[in-house]
Design a protein around this motif. Structure first.
Motif, PDB file in Angstrom:
ATOM      1  N   ILE A  27      -9.805 -20.802 -15.995  1.00  0.00           N
ATOM      2  CA  ILE A  27     -11.025 -21.169 -15.252  1.00  0.00           C
ATOM      3  C   ILE A  27     -10.818 -21.202 -13.734  1.00  0.00           C
ATOM      4  O   ILE A  27     -11.754 -21.432 -12.993  1.00  0.00           O
ATOM      5  N   TYR A  28      -9.576 -20.937 -13.287  1.00  0.00           N
ATOM      6  CA  TYR A  28      -9.230 -21.141 -11.872  1.00  0.00           C
ATOM      7  C   TYR A  28     -10.181 -20.394 -10.921  1.00  0.00           C
ATOM      8  O   TYR A  28     -10.631 -20.948  -9.925  1.00  0.00           O
ATOM      9  N   ASP A  29     -10.481 -19.135 -11.247  1.00  0.00           N
ATOM     10  CA  ASP A  29     -11.277 -18.322 -10.318  1.00  0.00           C
ATOM     11  C   ASP A  29     -12.759 -18.684 -10.328  1.00  0.00           C
ATOM     12  O   ASP A  29     -13.495 -18.261  -9.435  1.00  0.00           O
ATOM     13  N   GLY A  63      -4.007 -14.216  -7.471  1.00  0.00           N
ATOM     14  CA  GLY A  63      -4.089 -13.169  -6.455  1.00  0.00           C
ATOM     15  C   GLY A  63      -5.252 -13.332  -5.491  1.00  0.00           C
ATOM     16  O   GLY A  63      -5.670 -12.376  -4.836  1.00  0.00           O
ATOM     17  N   ARG A  64      -5.758 -14.545  -5.395  1.00  0.00           N
ATOM     18  CA  ARG A  64      -6.942 -14.801  -4.562  1.00  0.00           C
ATOM     19  C   ARG A  64      -6.746 -14.252  -3.143  1.00  0.00           C
ATOM     20  O   ARG A  64      -7.550 -13.447  -2.661  1.00  0.00           O
ATOM     21  N   HIS A  65      -5.684 -14.629  -2.477  1.00  0.00           N
ATOM     22  CA  HIS A  65      -5.430 -14.087  -1.139  1.00  0.00           C
ATOM     23  C   HIS A  65      -4.662 -12.773  -1.206  1.00  0.00           C
ATOM     24  O   HIS A  65      -4.892 -11.882  -0.389  1.00  0.00           O
ATOM     25  N   THR A  66      -3.742 -12.653  -2.154  1.00  0.00           N
ATOM     26  CA  THR A  66      -2.911 -11.447  -2.255  1.00  0.00           C
ATOM     27  C   THR A  66      -3.778 -10.190  -2.182  1.00  0.00           C
ATOM     28  O   THR A  66      -3.512  -9.274  -1.390  1.00  0.00           O
ATOM     29  N   PHE A  81       5.408 -18.405 -10.878  1.00  0.00           N
ATOM     30  CA  PHE A  81       6.108 -18.575 -12.160  1.00  0.00           C
ATOM     31  C   PHE A  81       5.151 -18.781 -13.332  1.00  0.00           C
ATOM     32  O   PHE A  81       5.592 -18.875 -14.480  1.00  0.00           O
ATOM     33  N   ALA A  82       3.838 -18.842 -13.065  1.00  0.00           N
ATOM     34  CA  ALA A  82       2.875 -19.081 -14.149  1.00  0.00           C
ATOM     35  C   ALA A  82       2.293 -17.739 -14.595  1.00  0.00           C
ATOM     36  O   ALA A  82       1.410 -17.172 -13.935  1.00  0.00           O
ATOM     37  N   ASP A  83       2.776 -17.240 -15.727  1.00  0.00           N
ATOM     38  CA  ASP A  83       2.366 -15.904 -16.190  1.00  0.00           C
ATOM     39  C   ASP A  83       0.857 -15.773 -16.338  1.00  0.00           C
ATOM     40  O   ASP A  83       0.277 -14.741 -16.005  1.00  0.00           O
TER      41      ASP A  83
HETATM   42  C1  LIG Z   1      -3.236 -24.056  -6.465  1.00  0.00           C
HETATM   43  S1  LIG Z   1      -2.481 -22.604  -7.086  1.00  0.00           S
HETATM   44  C2  LIG Z   1      -2.673 -21.542  -5.669  1.00  0.00           C
HETATM   45  C3  LIG Z   1      -2.711 -20.104  -6.049  1.00  0.00           C
HETATM   46  C4  LIG Z   1      -3.043 -19.181  -4.887  1.00  0.00           C
HETATM   47  N1  LIG Z   1      -2.013 -19.249  -3.855  1.00  0.00           N
HETATM   48  C5  LIG Z   1      -4.392 -19.564  -4.305  1.00  0.00           C
HETATM   49  O1  LIG Z   1      -4.407 -20.064  -3.175  1.00  0.00           O
HETATM   50  O2  LIG Z   1      -5.402 -19.363  -4.976  1.00  0.00           O
HETATM   51  C6  LIG Z   1      -0.735 -22.970  -6.988  1.00  0.00           C
HETATM   52  C7  LIG Z   1       0.121 -21.839  -7.518  1.00  0.00           C
HETATM   53  O3  LIG Z   1       1.480 -22.114  -7.191  1.00  0.00           O
HETATM   54  C8  LIG Z   1       2.286 -21.776  -8.294  1.00  0.00           C
HETATM   55  N2  LIG Z   1       3.525 -22.558  -8.219  1.00  0.00           N
HETATM   56  C9  LIG Z   1       3.641 -23.896  -8.081  1.00  0.00           C
HETATM   57  N3  LIG Z   1       4.939 -24.250  -8.073  1.00  0.00           N
HETATM   58  C10 LIG Z   1       5.644 -23.106  -8.205  1.00  0.00           C
HETATM   59  C11 LIG Z   1       7.039 -22.812  -8.286  1.00  0.00           C
HETATM   60  N4  LIG Z   1       7.970 -23.770  -8.216  1.00  0.00           N
HETATM   61  N5  LIG Z   1       7.406 -21.524  -8.422  1.00  0.00           N
HETATM   62  C12 LIG Z   1       6.490 -20.526  -8.517  1.00  0.00           C
HETATM   63  N6  LIG Z   1       5.156 -20.747  -8.447  1.00  0.00           N
HETATM   64  C13 LIG Z   1       4.742 -22.019  -8.302  1.00  0.00           C
HETATM   65  C14 LIG Z   1       1.437 -22.106  -9.501  1.00  0.00           C
HETATM   66  O4  LIG Z   1       1.863 -21.428 -10.660  1.00  0.00           O
HETATM   67  C15 LIG Z   1       0.050 -21.679  -9.023  1.00  0.00           C
HETATM   68  O5  LIG Z   1      -0.217 -20.336  -9.355  1.00  0.00           O
END
Ligand SMILES: C[S@@+](CC[C@H](N)C(=O)[O-])C[C@H]1O[C@@H](n2cnc3c(N)ncnc32)[C@H](O)[C@@H]1O
Length: 239
Positions: A27-29, A63-66, A81-83
């Motif tokens: 649901i994130y997006d 990938g919101r900003h990517t 790290f979250a597949d």
């Molecule tokens: C709030 S989301 C932000 C995602 C994206 N950067 C955005 O702004 O929409 C936080 C992200 O950080 C990743 N994350 C948090 N701790 C991490 C870690 N130790 N290693 C890799 N990814 C991590 C989570 O899996 C998640 O996808």
């Protein structure tokens, strides 16, 4: 860093960070996320023109900003790290042009020294336990004329009992991926100690326009919600 008490109280589910985001991915997006609404335009202004630049997005999520940065002409490496979060990026315009790496950011980054013009990390810092090591790795992979842009939920939100969380439609319960109530000085001092120079600190509050379009934002009207740090590599005699 203070101990954190999440306002939602006893009914919330506290889960490890990766597991939490793997569940949030569905649901994130599509959520009403006022932090994201505040953040996006400010990120664009802070990053400026990215055409032709080599950028790494640490904690890229869905990938919101990517993918926006790819569309704007940058070459992207993206780590998470979250597949399930990264899987959501697949199929979005530009995703095949991104080098995705599955990796825990709390370990040394699998990337060469001085290899990126921009190191970016959006809404991830609160999940990093050891900030000095993280900022040191960001410093190592950044080119001398590059910069780091990192955004986060404003530490003032912790004072209201708020951390990254979502409401799981399957259970109706709030779910809180593990994080920390870092303070602004935790961020700034860790970055300075890792060899960064503070270029700009940016903060934003919920304003009336955002409160009107987001029910989740309305209760924080006038309260700081967003913090960004723009950091450039310190010259040896700055340190
Ligand atoms: C709030 S989301 C932000 C995602 C994206 N950067 C955005 O702004 O929409 C936080 C992200 O950080 C990743 N994350 C948090 N701790 C991490 C870690 N130790 N290693 C890799 N990814 C991590 C989570 O899996 C998640 O996808």
């Amino acid at each position: 860093m203070a101990d954190f008490v999440f306002k939602s109280g006893a009914d919330a589910e506290f889960v490890d960070t990766r597991h939490g985001y793997d569940r949030w991915a569905a649901i994130y997006d599509d959520e009403d996320n006022p932090l994201i609404a505040v953040e996006q335009a400010r990120v664009d202004a802070l990053l400026g023109d990215v055409r032709g630049l080599e950028i790494v997005d640490l904690g890229c999520g869905t990938g919101r900003h990517t993918l926006r940065l790819v569309q704007r002409g940058a070459r992207l490496t993206a780590i998470d790290f979250a597949d399930a979060m990264v899987a959501r990026a697949a199929g979005k315009p530009g995703w095949r042009d991104v080098r995705f790496i599955r990796h825990d950011l709390q370990n040394p980054l699998p990337l060469p020294d001085a290899s990126f013009d921009r190191v970016v990390s959006f809404l991830v810092l609160e999940h990093i336990t050891h900030l000095p090591a993280f900022f040191a790795e960001c410093r190592r992979i950044c080119r001398p004329d590059g910069f780091l842009l990192a955004t986060t939920l404003h530490p003032a939100m912790s004072l209201r009992g708020i951390a990254a969380h979502f409401n799981d439609p399957a259970t109706g319960r709030d779910v809180c991926p593990a994080g920390h109530a870092h303070t602004t000085s935790d961020y700034v001092n860790s970055a300075l100690a890792a060899g960064w120079r503070l270029e700009q600190l940016d903060e934003a509050c919920v304003d009336a326009a955002l409160a009107a379009r987001s029910t989740r934002a309305a209760k924080y009207l006038g309260w700081p919600m967003f913090l960004a740090l723009k950091l450039s590599p310190a010259a040896p005699d700055d340190r």
